[in-house]
Design an enzyme around this catalytic site. Structure first.
Site, short mmCIF file in Angstrom:
data_model
loop_
_atom_site.label_atom_id
_atom_site.label_comp_id
_atom_site.label_asym_id
_atom_site.label_seq_id
_atom_site.Cartn_x
_atom_site.Cartn_y
_atom_site.Cartn_z
N ASN A 184 0.87 -1.18 0.00
CA ASN A 184 0.00 0.00 0.00
C ASN A 184 0.90 1.23 0.00
O ASN A 184 1.50 1.56 1.01
CB ASN A 184 -0.90 -0.03 1.24
CG ASN A 184 -1.71 1.25 1.39
OD1 ASN A 184 -1.79 2.06 0.45
ND2 ASN A 184 -2.31 1.44 2.55
N TRP A 185 0.94 1.89 -1.14
CA TRP A 185 1.85 3.04 -1.28
C TRP A 185 1.31 4.31 -0.66
O TRP A 185 2.01 5.31 -0.58
CB TRP A 185 2.16 3.28 -2.76
CG TRP A 185 3.08 2.27 -3.36
CD1 TRP A 185 3.71 1.24 -2.69
CD2 TRP A 185 3.50 2.18 -4.72
NE1 TRP A 185 4.49 0.52 -3.57
CE2 TRP A 185 4.38 1.09 -4.82
CE3 TRP A 185 3.22 2.93 -5.86
CZ2 TRP A 185 4.98 0.72 -6.02
CZ3 TRP A 185 3.81 2.56 -7.06
CH2 TRP A 185 4.68 1.48 -7.14
N LYS A 186 0.02 4.30 -0.27
CA LYS A 186 -0.59 5.51 0.31
C LYS A 186 -0.37 6.68 -0.67
O LYS A 186 -0.40 6.46 -1.88
CB LYS A 186 -0.03 5.76 1.71
CG LYS A 186 -0.10 4.48 2.56
CD LYS A 186 0.14 4.65 4.02
CE LYS A 186 -0.03 3.30 4.72
NZ LYS A 186 0.11 3.37 6.16
N HIS A 241 -9.37 1.36 4.93
CA HIS A 241 -8.08 1.53 5.62
C HIS A 241 -8.29 2.47 6.81
O HIS A 241 -9.07 3.42 6.72
CB HIS A 241 -7.04 2.10 4.66
CG HIS A 241 -5.66 2.03 5.24
ND1 HIS A 241 -5.20 2.96 6.15
CD2 HIS A 241 -4.67 1.12 5.09
CE1 HIS A 241 -3.97 2.62 6.52
NE2 HIS A 241 -3.62 1.51 5.89
N GLU A 291 -6.59 4.83 7.92
CA GLU A 291 -6.33 6.25 7.62
C GLU A 291 -7.57 6.89 6.99
O GLU A 291 -7.87 8.06 7.24
CB GLU A 291 -5.09 6.39 6.71
CG GLU A 291 -3.81 6.15 7.51
CD GLU A 291 -2.65 5.61 6.70
OE1 GLU A 291 -2.68 5.67 5.46
OE2 GLU A 291 -1.69 5.11 7.32
N GLU A 294 -5.06 -4.90 10.50
CA GLU A 294 -4.04 -3.87 10.70
C GLU A 294 -4.28 -3.16 12.03
O GLU A 294 -5.08 -2.21 12.10
CB GLU A 294 -4.09 -2.84 9.57
CG GLU A 294 -3.83 -3.42 8.20
CD GLU A 294 -3.23 -2.39 7.24
OE1 GLU A 294 -2.19 -2.70 6.67
OE2 GLU A 294 -3.78 -1.28 7.10
N GLY A 345 2.85 2.32 10.71
CA GLY A 345 3.81 3.42 10.59
C GLY A 345 4.55 3.73 11.89
O GLY A 345 5.22 4.75 11.99
N SER A 383 3.76 -2.17 10.17
CA SER A 383 5.20 -2.24 10.38
C SER A 383 5.82 -3.57 9.93
O SER A 383 6.76 -4.07 10.55
CB SER A 383 5.56 -1.94 11.84
OG SER A 383 5.21 -0.59 12.14
N GLY A 436 3.07 -1.16 4.19
CA GLY A 436 3.08 0.26 3.89
C GLY A 436 4.48 0.73 3.54
O GLY A 436 5.00 0.46 2.45
N GLY A 437 5.12 1.41 4.48
CA GLY A 437 6.44 2.02 4.25
C GLY A 437 7.45 1.13 3.55
O GLY A 437 8.15 1.57 2.62
P1 13P Z 1 3.30 0.42 7.58
O1 13P Z 1 3.77 -0.87 6.97
O2 13P Z 1 4.05 1.61 7.08
O3 13P Z 1 3.22 0.33 9.07
O4 13P Z 1 1.79 0.65 7.06
C1 13P Z 1 0.87 -0.39 7.16
C2 13P Z 1 -0.34 -0.04 6.39
O5 13P Z 1 -1.07 0.89 6.73
C3 13P Z 1 -0.64 -0.82 5.17
O6 13P Z 1 -1.92 -0.56 4.71
#
Ligand code: 13P
Length: 255
Positions: free
Chosen positions: A14-16, A100, A102, A172, A178, A217, A238-239
């Site tokens: 997930n590149w956000k 998600h 967020e 999640e 994050g 993470s 994510g990251g």
């Molecule tokens: P991180 O891997 O950066 O913690 O993000 C997880 C995420 O929100 C994937 O959708």
């Protein structure tokens, strides 16, 4: 085939709100040779809307599926700034993340909207990745199961039993997103087994087939342990999905 054998692992990035089209293209050129030998696993990337068409094109014929990060529940209408499921399907997108944390926390995504978005995605031929998870406070007060039960039951209300297993669920925990604070293997297995039991309350057959991912993470260093857990069918990263080398290392860690 039954149980975990019936579920093909999915590692999705997930590149956000990261990567322009040019950056996304260069990531794909770097990723594809690194995962070329990897069979028996699905890889997904979820770029921002503007890069979807280009990335569908440049991943064609590879094991990489392209997913959006959100969509509106209506096929069309006066909804400024929104994108519909048929519009995504037309691009050749394979599915979309929905719910998600967020979006739930910062953009008012509600369980009510998700009840409509899930069947709308399936109807358009898209594979939804439904995200659920508890806050740190909810975990500390012992409310993790209550939160997961609420989200899973509510959000899947309008998905018919026969299509339940087409929905990917991503557990999640919000405190792990994050933050560098990954869930322990025990926490991840316990929560994901609980989610599977919730799906089984609707349909035992679907629960055996439903892919449930862990997200929060995930890094190259912790992926192997998490991905080896019996109920964990992959990861939503994510990251660590923003760098092709790191993401390929996570793909390589899948059993
Ligand atoms: P991180 O891997 O950066 O913690 O993000 C997880 C995420 O929100 C994937 O959708």
């Amino acid at each position: 085939m039954s149980g975990a054998d019936a579920r093909r692992p999915l590692i999705a990035g997930n590149w956000k709100m990261y990567k322009t089209v040019a950056e996304a293209e260069s990531f794909v050129q770097s990723l594809l040779p690194r995962i070329a030998g990897r069979a028996g696993i699905d890889v997904g990337i979820c770029p921002p809307f503007p890069a979807l068409a280009a990335i569908v094109d440049s991943t064609r014929g590879s094991s990489v599926g392209v997913y959006a990060q959100n969509m509106h529940q209506e096929p069309e209408g006066a909804f400024t700034g929104e994108v519909s499921a048929p519009m995504l399907a037309e691009l050749g997108v394979q599915g979309t993340i929905l719910g998600h944390s967020e979006r739930r926390e910062q953009f008012g995504e509600s369980d009510r909207a998700l009840q409509l978005k899930l069947p709308a995605a399936l109807q358009a031929g898209l594979e939804p990745i439904l995200c659920v998870g508890e806050t740190e406070e909810e975990r500390e007060r012992g409310d993790t199961e209550r939160k997961l039960r609420h989200q899973v039951q509510e959000d899947l209300t309008r998905v018919e039993d026969a299509r339940l297993s087409e929905v990917v669920i991503a557990y999640e925990p919000i405190w792990a997103i994050g933050s560098g604070k990954v869930a322990t293997a025990e926490q991840a297995q316990e929560a994901i087994a609980f989610i599977r039991a919730l799906v089984a309350d609707r349909s035992r057959v679907a629960a055996e087939r439903t892919r449930i991912l862990y997200g929060g993470s995930v890094k190259a260093e912790n992926a192997q342990e998490l991905l080896a857990l019996p109920d964990v069918d992959g990861a939503l990263v994510g990251g660590a999905s923003l760098d092709a080398d790191t993401f390929a290392a996570i793909v390589a860690a899948a059993p």
